[in-house]
Design an enzyme around this catalytic site. Sequence first.
Site, mmCIF file in Angstrom:
data_model
loop_
_atom_site.group_PDB
_atom_site.id
_atom_site.type_symbol
_atom_site.label_atom_id
_atom_site.label_comp_id
_atom_site.label_asym_id
_atom_site.label_seq_id
_atom_site.Cartn_x
_atom_site.Cartn_y
_atom_site.Cartn_z
ATOM 1 N N GLU A 281 76.003 32.879 23.929
ATOM 2 C CA GLU A 281 77.173 33.756 23.846
ATOM 3 C C GLU A 281 78.274 33.062 23.027
ATOM 4 O O GLU A 281 78.819 33.643 22.098
ATOM 5 C CB GLU A 281 77.644 34.032 25.274
ATOM 6 C CG GLU A 281 78.782 35.004 25.391
ATOM 7 C CD GLU A 281 79.317 35.081 26.822
ATOM 8 O OE1 GLU A 281 78.927 34.238 27.666
ATOM 9 O OE2 GLU A 281 80.129 35.975 27.098
ATOM 10 N N HIS A 282 78.605 31.813 23.403
ATOM 11 C CA HIS A 282 79.622 31.035 22.685
ATOM 12 C C HIS A 282 78.983 29.788 22.109
ATOM 13 O O HIS A 282 78.214 29.111 22.792
ATOM 14 C CB HIS A 282 80.730 30.570 23.646
ATOM 15 C CG HIS A 282 81.372 31.664 24.429
ATOM 16 N ND1 HIS A 282 80.963 31.989 25.701
ATOM 17 C CD2 HIS A 282 82.386 32.500 24.129
ATOM 18 C CE1 HIS A 282 81.714 32.988 26.156
ATOM 19 N NE2 HIS A 282 82.586 33.324 25.232
ATOM 20 N N ASP B 87 88.925 33.520 24.025
ATOM 21 C CA ASP B 87 88.921 34.375 25.216
ATOM 22 C C ASP B 87 90.196 35.207 25.313
ATOM 23 O O ASP B 87 90.183 36.325 25.818
ATOM 24 C CB ASP B 87 88.824 33.515 26.483
ATOM 25 C CG ASP B 87 87.440 32.938 26.679
ATOM 26 O OD1 ASP B 87 86.504 33.429 26.022
ATOM 27 O OD2 ASP B 87 87.291 31.996 27.476
ATOM 28 N N HIS C 182 56.783 73.825 9.257
ATOM 29 C CA HIS C 182 57.744 73.073 8.449
ATOM 30 C C HIS C 182 57.610 73.469 6.978
ATOM 31 O O HIS C 182 58.609 73.663 6.281
ATOM 32 C CB HIS C 182 57.531 71.560 8.600
ATOM 33 C CG HIS C 182 58.099 70.988 9.862
ATOM 34 N ND1 HIS C 182 57.688 71.384 11.106
ATOM 35 C CD2 HIS C 182 59.069 70.047 10.065
ATOM 36 C CE1 HIS C 182 58.375 70.705 12.029
ATOM 37 N NE2 HIS C 182 59.216 69.890 11.413
ATOM 38 N N GLN D 149 84.048 26.938 30.825
ATOM 39 C CA GLN D 149 82.916 27.839 30.997
ATOM 40 C C GLN D 149 82.427 27.817 32.436
ATOM 41 O O GLN D 149 82.186 28.850 33.046
ATOM 42 C CB GLN D 149 81.785 27.396 30.059
ATOM 43 C CG GLN D 149 80.679 28.392 29.955
ATOM 44 C CD GLN D 149 81.185 29.708 29.459
ATOM 45 O OE1 GLN D 149 81.886 29.780 28.462
ATOM 46 N NE2 GLN D 149 80.896 30.761 30.164
ATOM 47 N N HIS E 220 83.932 29.815 35.539
ATOM 48 C CA HIS E 220 83.791 31.271 35.673
ATOM 49 C C HIS E 220 82.968 31.650 36.895
ATOM 50 O O HIS E 220 83.314 32.552 37.639
ATOM 51 C CB HIS E 220 83.074 31.856 34.444
ATOM 52 C CG HIS E 220 83.998 32.236 33.350
ATOM 53 N ND1 HIS E 220 84.932 33.220 33.479
ATOM 54 C CD2 HIS E 220 84.139 31.763 32.087
ATOM 55 C CE1 HIS E 220 85.610 33.341 32.351
ATOM 56 N NE2 HIS E 220 85.160 32.469 31.481
#
Lengths: 444, 444
Positions: free
Chosen positions: A324-325, A358, A417, A256, A259
């Site tokens: 996220e993960h 991934d 209407h 992680q 990145h």
Amino acid sequence: MKRLNGDAITIVQEIKKWRSSLANEKGVPEKLVTEIIQAVKRDGDVALRAFTKRFDQVDSPSFRVSEKEMEQALNRIDEKLLIALQKAKENIWCYHERQKRQSYIDAEQPGVIRGQLIRPLEVVGVYVPGGTASYPSSVLMNVIPAKIAGVKRIILVTPPHKEGVNPAVLAAATIAGVDEVYCVGGAQAIAALAYGTASIPKVDKIVGPGNEYVALAKRAVYGIVDIDMHAGPSEIIVVADETANPAFIAADLLSQAEHDTKSMAVCVTTSRDIANELEEQLISQIEHLPRKEIAKQALEQYGAIIVVPTVQAAIDVANELSPEHLELHVQDPIQYLHAVKHAGSIFLGPYTPEALGDYMAGPNHVLPTSGTARFSSPLSVDDFIKKSSFLSYSKDALQEVNEAICLIAETEGLHAHAQAITIRFQEEEEKEDGKALQTYPYYK
Amino acid sequence: MKRLNGDAITIVQEIKKWRSSLANEKGVPEKLVTEIIQAVKRDGDVALRAFTKRFDQVDSPSFRVSEKEMEQALNRIDEKLLIALQKAKENIWCYHERQKRQSYIDAEQPGVIRGQLIRPLEVVGVYVPGGTASYPSSVLMNVIPAKIAGVKRIILVTPPHKEGVNPAVLAAATIAGVDEVYCVGGAQAIAALAYGTASIPKVDKIVGPGNEYVALAKRAVYGIVDIDMHAGPSEIIVVADETANPAFIAADLLSQAEHDTKSMAVCVTTSRDIANELEEQLISQIEHLPRKEIAKQALEQYGAIIVVPTVQAAIDVANELSPEHLELHVQDPIQYLHAVKHAGSIFLGPYTPEALGDYMAGPNHVLPTSGTARFSSPLSVDDFIKKSSFLSYSKDALQEVNEAICLIAETEGLHAHAQAITIRFQEEEEKEDGKALQTYPYYK
């Protein structure tokens, strides 16, 4: 790597502060992005060519990559890589195919037909970043759900390079079934997709990651076209009990952290021993990484090891942060699935590292970041379809609800209407009475 | 009402220009909205109370509407209206229930479990505008899909009035199953829902229409919470062949036009006779409407009658404009369903006026406007759920894809990703060799 102690609530608040400090960082000249978009909207290809020359130092007569070049890319990459990408495609396809939905019709009441049509978007644009690295996996993850949805025309744009498009990206595009590839990048590429130019087709939706220019441009054209969610820095939380293997966890946190210097990597464990061993593992493993400096900065700023009393307490921390993960390195992890309330993607057990997801396993790697997993979802086939409702009433069926509709319309002060219903019945009465069609007193 | 002649492309361009002139109108002080949001975020209820006093001239000790008041509302409205709202709820519920989705699991490969969890959002906020009119139908349309999704806590906010909340709105809230009602409005209400205060709970998503302050505030808090799509002015396109009844069409165009001076009402017909009669009908019917001035302005600015050679050509015009509402007043209308590519809601035949869908039939009346039906959808149960993927691999299953993952990771320059896989197998080999866990050479 910080060791955070104290109660879970304080720790969560602390980590949330890191996040919001990240969110407040602003580095991109919004004015420049607006100017680029306006110029491309106004001048089309002329502007596109000028910005490509200015920002990418490339001056090419055409943006389009030929079909021949796309096919040739398959031969230009290592055969083993080709097979790996094809295997990944197969898994991603198989996982996402179950997301496909059917139109429905409800014809259960006499005179009433109603339903929902599911239709694919017509044209989709996929942005693929250029820069130092190439991301064939990103091509597969963004394109395959669109293919399954039934999108007829998928356009890929990527910044130009003097050496041409990265062959792995081109090969992934060909494998995934991209229809056209254009070498344009940055805010100018987003503007071209949103408004169309003589050479770049206008799309209905733009997906795919990009730098801050790209992100800002996407937000600016939202409404003209649809866009995918904004991806913040990547994040992982690992929940570990005493049965976990600290070497595995360290490797996953590092995958992680490599990145981006802003990546968040957190381990919440019930075991002080695991916490200690994890620290040692991180120190030894990081030394051998080519992206060591990036990973180090990320861990120093946004890395943490937290010790809590129980697995449930660890999952509570994860839920609060909605990562996220989320990896669960605990005994019988599937038993905790019910307890996980908010996470983009959940990885169960010691042999399910995030890196597997991934690239290869099938679930999408485009996931909600920065806590948005509370309300957002992984990229899916749903992102490439749209729905329309349809309705058909017979005269009798309408007459049955005539009064009820008029009552609600009158309550809302919308008399036209009510008139739209009553006129359909008054007309006849009046005709029968021999009166001309003149006035239509609305419902009183 | 304009009579547009000439080729369809020119006409469509003309109408698109009206739309973009609407989109460029800006009347709201963005700075003020930002200040309001910051103050509520910082000072909570104190700021909320101050803004409520300033903008709504109401100074109340509590924002919350009591449960007793909510129940009593059912007795405070006409019994026939109550029955009408209950009937509407039943139809809306029945239509939307088919949108509910199941989690899925794929356990077809040995050692591989993967799937997608569907979970409801936890807390949802629904904004209901105050002002002169009250919109119980809007309450039903926004709340019922959330209930079906399984949202546990639904909060309704609406601007305060000295006379209390409109009983029809409160009754609709009770019928739909709203959990809590608070009398706060404007940008301050949106800020309170996004950040939470001592008295207003923080939500995961905000839906519901509002004025420009509300719309701007929603856009500003997007990311902190989710929001629904921005609703532009309402729109209708009626496609009519020579069998159509111009009196019906006129009534339906007027029901659109009475909403707002910016409403768009367009009829595309294959018959010059219908076009002429429609004009007469509009002139005579508009005279009797209480909201005549609004409807007149809307028709003058954004109303049009277009004559084209064929029904397909008329539908082509509709597709180009991708309207919120599309009525097909043609023979055998369901045969044209395939030809309609982009429309929020499609109304088939002479006895299916838009007003029927607005209130009673079941499909949602929250629809994509301004041409966004190309890529957006009616509000649905999907808007109140989120998805998480999950994954579990056995050691053997991971080993099988080891090489493929490492190849892709290496191609992308992400070596720690490769290491996260290889470490899970090297460790054992090294242990078997009696080596210490020291270095983990990544994939070469």
